[in-house]
Write a protein that holds these residues in place. Structure first.
Motif, PDB file in Angstrom:
ATOM      1  N   LYS A 136     -52.253  35.912-193.683  1.00 18.58           N
ATOM      2  CA  LYS A 136     -53.077  36.868-194.429  1.00 18.58           C
ATOM      3  C   LYS A 136     -54.519  36.858-193.943  1.00 18.58           C
ATOM      4  O   LYS A 136     -55.097  37.895-193.686  1.00 18.58           O
ATOM      5  CB  LYS A 136     -53.021  36.546-195.921  1.00 18.58           C
ATOM      6  CG  LYS A 136     -51.663  36.827-196.526  1.00 18.58           C
ATOM      7  CD  LYS A 136     -51.643  36.511-197.995  1.00 18.58           C
ATOM      8  CE  LYS A 136     -50.239  36.729-198.543  1.00 18.58           C
ATOM      9  NZ  LYS A 136     -50.133  36.351-199.938  1.00 18.58           N
ATOM     10  N   LYS A 137     -55.112  35.679-193.856  1.00 18.89           N
ATOM     11  CA  LYS A 137     -56.455  35.538-193.311  1.00 18.89           C
ATOM     12  C   LYS A 137     -56.347  34.585-192.127  1.00 18.89           C
ATOM     13  O   LYS A 137     -56.409  33.367-192.300  1.00 18.89           O
ATOM     14  CB  LYS A 137     -57.401  34.956-194.365  1.00 18.89           C
ATOM     15  CG  LYS A 137     -57.676  35.889-195.516  1.00 18.89           C
ATOM     16  CD  LYS A 137     -58.657  35.253-196.472  1.00 18.89           C
ATOM     17  CE  LYS A 137     -58.956  36.183-197.625  1.00 18.89           C
ATOM     18  NZ  LYS A 137     -59.864  35.585-198.588  1.00 18.89           N
ATOM     19  N   LYS A 139     -56.756  31.984-189.426  1.00 19.74           N
ATOM     20  CA  LYS A 139     -57.729  30.936-189.151  1.00 19.74           C
ATOM     21  C   LYS A 139     -57.125  30.008-188.119  1.00 19.74           C
ATOM     22  O   LYS A 139     -55.940  30.072-187.829  1.00 19.74           O
ATOM     23  CB  LYS A 139     -58.029  30.142-190.432  1.00 19.74           C
ATOM     24  CG  LYS A 139     -58.635  30.964-191.538  1.00 19.74           C
ATOM     25  CD  LYS A 139     -58.839  30.116-192.773  1.00 19.74           C
ATOM     26  CE  LYS A 139     -59.390  30.962-193.899  1.00 19.74           C
ATOM     27  NZ  LYS A 139     -59.498  30.226-195.140  1.00 19.74           N
TER      28      LYS A 139
END
Length: 173
Positions: A136-137, A139
């Motif tokens: 989703k995000k 990193k």
């Protein structure tokens, strides 16, 4: 009679549409496969690093230091190459992760002074780039293993001297 051979435009469009839908379903699975392969590299390398640390400790009585690409701090012995590698851990440019192993004389994670009898170590692996777009995000992926062979990747899992800042699930869950 008309004896026309070939496909009509409608038939070609249907075939292209079917191939497109199949591709849309296959791409996310392929991305997850690539992420899982990268994460397997980190797990295997950290387990290898753990074994090398145990061999180093058995042979010399203290844990070694691996600081890939950084300045060498703490520990004993002479490092080879940039940053220090007392362990003989294989380092190549093809690795997807950057590895670091530190030693400490207590669970606070502080670097020991030479001769202090360092008895704890942690090794970390940080992905060199974001692994995939399926998170989703997205990193960087971060792993940590400690002297008890506890391998952690999620903020709730690390055990000392690994800290929550040493772990982050940056891959596809």
């Amino acid at each position: 009679m008309n004896n026309i051979k070939g496909f009509s435009l409608v038939e070609l469009m249907v075939a292209v549409g079917i191939v497109g839908v199949m591709s849309l379903m296959a791409v996310p699975k392929y991305q997850k496969y690539k992420v899982d392969a990268s994460r397997a590299e980190a797990q295997t390398s950290l387990t290898t690093l753990y074994t090398l640390q145990q061999l180093h400790y058995t042979d010399k009585g203290y844990y070694g230091v691996l600081n890939q690409g950084g300045r060498r701090r703490g520990g004993r012995g002479r490092g080879r190459g940039r940053g220090g590698n007392d362990l003989g851990f294989p380092i190549s440019k093809d690795q997807r992760y950057k590895y670091k192993s530190t030693v400490s004389s207590d669970l606070s994670g502080q670097y020991p002074t030479p001769g202090s009898g360092a008895i704890y170590f942690k090794a970390t692996a940080v992905s060199k780039k974001v692994l995939g777009s399926c998170a989703k995000k997205p990193k960087k992926d971060m792993w940590c293993i400690n002297h008890d062979k506890v391998l952690a990747n999620k903020k709730k899992e690390p055990q000392k001297p690994c800290k929550p800042a040493d772990v982050q699930n940056g891959g596809c869950s």
